[in-house]
Design a protein around this motif. Structure first.
Motif, PDB file in Angstrom:
ATOM      1  N   LEU A 169       0.919  -1.248   0.048  1.00 47.15           N
ATOM      2  CA  LEU A 169      -0.032   0.126  -0.002  1.00 47.15           C
ATOM      3  C   LEU A 169       0.825   1.214   0.019  1.00 47.15           C
ATOM      4  O   LEU A 169       0.559   2.301  -0.601  1.00 47.15           O
ATOM      5  N   GLU A 170       1.993   1.236   0.727  1.00 45.30           N
ATOM      6  CA  GLU A 170       2.829   2.377   0.721  1.00 45.30           C
ATOM      7  C   GLU A 170       3.504   2.646  -0.556  1.00 45.30           C
ATOM      8  O   GLU A 170       3.513   3.542  -1.059  1.00 45.30           O
ATOM      9  N   ALA A 171       4.019   1.667  -1.200  1.00 44.97           N
ATOM     10  CA  ALA A 171       4.500   2.008  -2.498  1.00 44.97           C
ATOM     11  C   ALA A 171       3.398   2.260  -3.479  1.00 44.97           C
ATOM     12  O   ALA A 171       3.858   3.051  -4.465  1.00 44.97           O
ATOM     13  N   LEU A 172       2.382   1.802  -3.364  1.00 42.23           N
ATOM     14  CA  LEU A 172       1.242   2.128  -4.343  1.00 42.23           C
ATOM     15  C   LEU A 172       1.047   3.625  -4.105  1.00 42.23           C
ATOM     16  O   LEU A 172       0.741   4.631  -5.175  1.00 42.23           O
ATOM     17  N   ALA A 173       0.800   3.965  -2.712  1.00 44.78           N
ATOM     18  CA  ALA A 173       0.677   5.536  -2.623  1.00 44.78           C
ATOM     19  C   ALA A 173       1.714   6.515  -2.967  1.00 44.78           C
ATOM     20  O   ALA A 173       1.527   7.463  -3.755  1.00 44.78           O
ATOM     21  N   ARG A 174       2.987   5.939  -2.956  1.00 38.74           N
ATOM     22  CA  ARG A 174       4.118   6.778  -3.549  1.00 38.74           C
ATOM     23  C   ARG A 174       4.055   6.948  -4.953  1.00 38.74           C
ATOM     24  O   ARG A 174       4.280   7.874  -5.755  1.00 38.74           O
ATOM     25  N   GLN A 175       3.821   5.774  -5.483  1.00 42.84           N
ATOM     26  CA  GLN A 175       3.738   5.689  -6.935  1.00 42.84           C
ATOM     27  C   GLN A 175       2.619   6.346  -7.644  1.00 42.84           C
ATOM     28  O   GLN A 175       2.934   7.310  -8.634  1.00 42.84           O
ATOM     29  N   LEU A 176       1.552   6.491  -7.104  1.00 46.91           N
ATOM     30  CA  LEU A 176       0.289   7.368  -7.403  1.00 46.91           C
ATOM     31  C   LEU A 176       0.555   8.851  -7.356  1.00 46.91           C
ATOM     32  O   LEU A 176       0.200   9.542  -7.980  1.00 46.91           O
ATOM     33  N   ARG A 177       1.083   9.274  -6.125  1.00 38.79           N
ATOM     34  CA  ARG A 177       1.576  10.510  -5.811  1.00 38.79           C
ATOM     35  C   ARG A 177       2.601  11.188  -6.749  1.00 38.79           C
ATOM     36  O   ARG A 177       2.457  12.361  -7.308  1.00 38.79           O
ATOM     37  N   GLU A 178       3.466  10.335  -7.213  1.00 40.30           N
ATOM     38  CA  GLU A 178       4.499  10.778  -8.072  1.00 40.30           C
ATOM     39  C   GLU A 178       3.838  11.035  -9.405  1.00 40.30           C
ATOM     40  O   GLU A 178       4.334  11.963 -10.242  1.00 40.30           O
ATOM     41  N   ARG A 179       2.778  10.417  -9.964  1.00 43.38           N
ATOM     42  CA  ARG A 179       2.198  10.535 -10.973  1.00 43.38           C
ATOM     43  C   ARG A 179       1.002  11.640 -10.866  1.00 43.38           C
ATOM     44  O   ARG A 179       0.482  11.978 -12.053  1.00 43.38           O
ATOM     45  N   GLY A 180       1.085  12.186  -9.786  1.00 43.81           N
ATOM     46  CA  GLY A 180       0.082  13.330  -9.883  1.00 43.81           C
ATOM     47  C   GLY A 180      -1.395  12.957  -9.495  1.00 43.81           C
ATOM     48  O   GLY A 180      -2.445  13.804  -9.787  1.00 43.81           O
ATOM     49  N   ILE A 181      -1.593  11.614  -9.276  1.00 36.23           N
ATOM     50  CA  ILE A 181      -2.979  11.152  -9.174  1.00 36.23           C
ATOM     51  C   ILE A 181      -3.603  11.895  -7.959  1.00 36.23           C
ATOM     52  O   ILE A 181      -3.171  11.985  -6.933  1.00 36.23           O
ATOM     53  N   ALA A 182      -4.954  12.411  -8.261  1.00 34.53           N
ATOM     54  CA  ALA A 182      -5.849  12.951  -7.342  1.00 34.53           C
ATOM     55  C   ALA A 182      -7.368  12.263  -7.234  1.00 34.53           C
ATOM     56  O   ALA A 182      -7.690  11.684  -8.330  1.00 34.53           O
ATOM     57  N   VAL A 183      -8.068  12.348  -6.409  1.00 35.19           N
ATOM     58  CA  VAL A 183      -9.362  11.803  -6.054  1.00 35.19           C
ATOM     59  C   VAL A 183     -10.378  12.704  -5.970  1.00 35.19           C
ATOM     60  O   VAL A 183     -10.239  13.676  -5.246  1.00 35.19           O
ATOM     61  N   ASP A 184     -11.462  12.363  -6.659  1.00 32.10           N
ATOM     62  CA  ASP A 184     -12.640  13.301  -6.674  1.00 32.10           C
ATOM     63  C   ASP A 184     -13.880  12.379  -6.055  1.00 32.10           C
ATOM     64  O   ASP A 184     -14.209  11.526  -6.749  1.00 32.10           O
ATOM     65  N   PRO A 185     -14.269  12.508  -4.696  1.00 34.48           N
ATOM     66  CA  PRO A 185     -15.292  11.753  -4.276  1.00 34.48           C
ATOM     67  C   PRO A 185     -16.662  11.768  -5.096  1.00 34.48           C
ATOM     68  O   PRO A 185     -17.452  10.766  -5.125  1.00 34.48           O
ATOM     69  N   ALA A 186     -16.456  12.794  -5.918  1.00 35.62           N
ATOM     70  CA  ALA A 186     -17.807  12.901  -6.833  1.00 35.62           C
ATOM     71  C   ALA A 186     -17.527  11.822  -7.991  1.00 35.62           C
ATOM     72  O   ALA A 186     -18.651  11.672  -8.649  1.00 35.62           O
ATOM     73  N   ARG A 187     -16.300  11.331  -8.142  1.00 36.58           N
ATOM     74  CA  ARG A 187     -16.276  10.342  -9.322  1.00 36.58           C
ATOM     75  C   ARG A 187     -15.904   9.248  -8.680  1.00 36.58           C
ATOM     76  O   ARG A 187     -14.596   8.793  -8.664  1.00 36.58           O
ATOM     77  N   ASP A 215      -8.242   8.197  -1.726  1.00 35.97           N
ATOM     78  CA  ASP A 215      -8.009   9.574  -1.368  1.00 35.97           C
ATOM     79  C   ASP A 215      -6.881   9.639  -0.124  1.00 35.97           C
ATOM     80  O   ASP A 215      -6.259  10.278   0.049  1.00 35.97           O
ATOM     81  N   LEU A 216      -7.432   8.870   0.881  1.00 37.04           N
ATOM     82  CA  LEU A 216      -6.699   8.665   2.282  1.00 37.04           C
ATOM     83  C   LEU A 216      -5.480   8.277   1.950  1.00 37.04           C
ATOM     84  O   LEU A 216      -4.270   8.498   2.625  1.00 37.04           O
ATOM     85  N   LEU A 217      -5.333   7.024   1.404  1.00 37.15           N
ATOM     86  CA  LEU A 217      -4.057   6.486   0.843  1.00 37.15           C
ATOM     87  C   LEU A 217      -3.024   7.429   0.441  1.00 37.15           C
ATOM     88  O   LEU A 217      -1.590   7.484   0.619  1.00 37.15           O
ATOM     89  N   LEU A 218      -3.374   8.467  -0.415  1.00 38.54           N
ATOM     90  CA  LEU A 218      -2.577   9.462  -0.853  1.00 38.54           C
ATOM     91  C   LEU A 218      -2.199  10.797   0.098  1.00 38.54           C
ATOM     92  O   LEU A 218      -1.659  11.474  -0.536  1.00 38.54           O
TER      93      LEU A 218
END
Length: 267
Positions: A68-86, A243-246
């Motif tokens: 989970l930590e590795a996934l969070a770091r990878q997604l943050r590096e890619r600039g992934i953001a979460v929109d609860p409406a989607r 959203d929390l993971l990131l």
């Protein structure tokens, strides 16, 4: 080395999580469970399924926080953001857990040890849960990492214990010993040490002896009665989980746990 083994005995199949890394579920575990459960769903000779842990004292400890930590770091590096409406689409783990709930064959968890986080969420997917006595705990401690139960826990636990008790358990990240799990209704039966698999197999054989069409229809109807509106809840759950993971807080907590090799309950 394979992590999942399947053994058929008459009309009953036993799925054993044989070699998860340190008792943790990870991507490989999910992939093997996906293949195994899809095969069992298709196999008309199998009328009931038992799932148990192959590591002594461990059903599935929880999902790998290192992954989970590795996934969070990878997604943050890619600039992934979460929109609860989607809401996010279902993931592999959602497909596997959904299959266990939706297949017309009864599925029984033989809980032989620690079942926290994703491990307990796997048990929640099963129709019956048999736990053996022992020095281990069950529950959803994810809040201690700054995340939430992201594979169905927030939606399925209230159906078992009610909203008030589910809030108390998940907000505090409280895990419980087998006797309290039985008293709360988290498990159906508590058996002596070493007897969970035997008892689960007995129940599976009993269910497998009943008319399969009737068993399948009953499971479908009862599941549907409890799942009204669940699809939307599960979609929002996995979205807010990411959203929390990131978040900075979750990443710091996961990193601290992994660096210090802490237990998730002390994270």
């Amino acid at each position: 080395m394979p992590q999942v083994a399947v053994e058929r005995s008459g009309n009953v199949a036993v799925v054993t999580i044989t070699n998860p890394p340190r008792g943790y579920m990870d991507t490989a575990t999910v992939a093997e469970l996906d293949a195994a459960t899809a095969d069992l769903e298709r196999d008309e000779a199998v009328r009931a399924v038992v799932i148990t842990g192959g590591v002594p004292g461990v059903f599935i400890r929880h999902y790998s926080v290192r992954e989970l930590e590795a996934l969070a770091r990878q997604l943050r590096e890619r600039g992934i953001a979460v929109d609860p409406a989607r809401p996010l689409p279902p993931r592999d783990i959602d497909r596997v857990f959904g299959r266990l709930e939706e297949m017309p064959k009864p599925v029984i968890a033989a809980i032989n040890g620690f079942a926290m986080g994703g491990g307990f969420e796997l048990a929640l997917c099963c129709d019956l849960r048999i736990a053996e006595e022992g020095p281990y705990e069950l529950g959803l401690p994810e809040v201690r990492l700054g995340i939430l139960p992201g594979a169905g826990g927030t939606q399925k636990l209230p159906a078992l214990v009610g909203v008030a008790r589910a809030l108390e358990l998940t907000l505090r990240g409280r895990t419980v010993a087998p006797p309290e799990a039985r008293d709360l209704g988290l498990v159906h039966e508590l058996v002596p040490p070493g007897r969970a698999l035997d008892r689960a197999h007995e129940l599976a054989a009993e269910l497998a002896s009943l008319p399969p069409r009737a068993v399948g229809h009953i499971k479908r109807l009862v599941r549907a009665s409890a799942a009204a509106g669940r699809a939307d809840g599960l979609a929002l759950e996995r979205t807010l989980f990411l959203d929390l993971l990131l978040s900075d807080d979750a990443l710091e907590r996961m990193s601290r746990m992994n660096t210090d090799d802490r237990d998730i309950r002390d994270a």
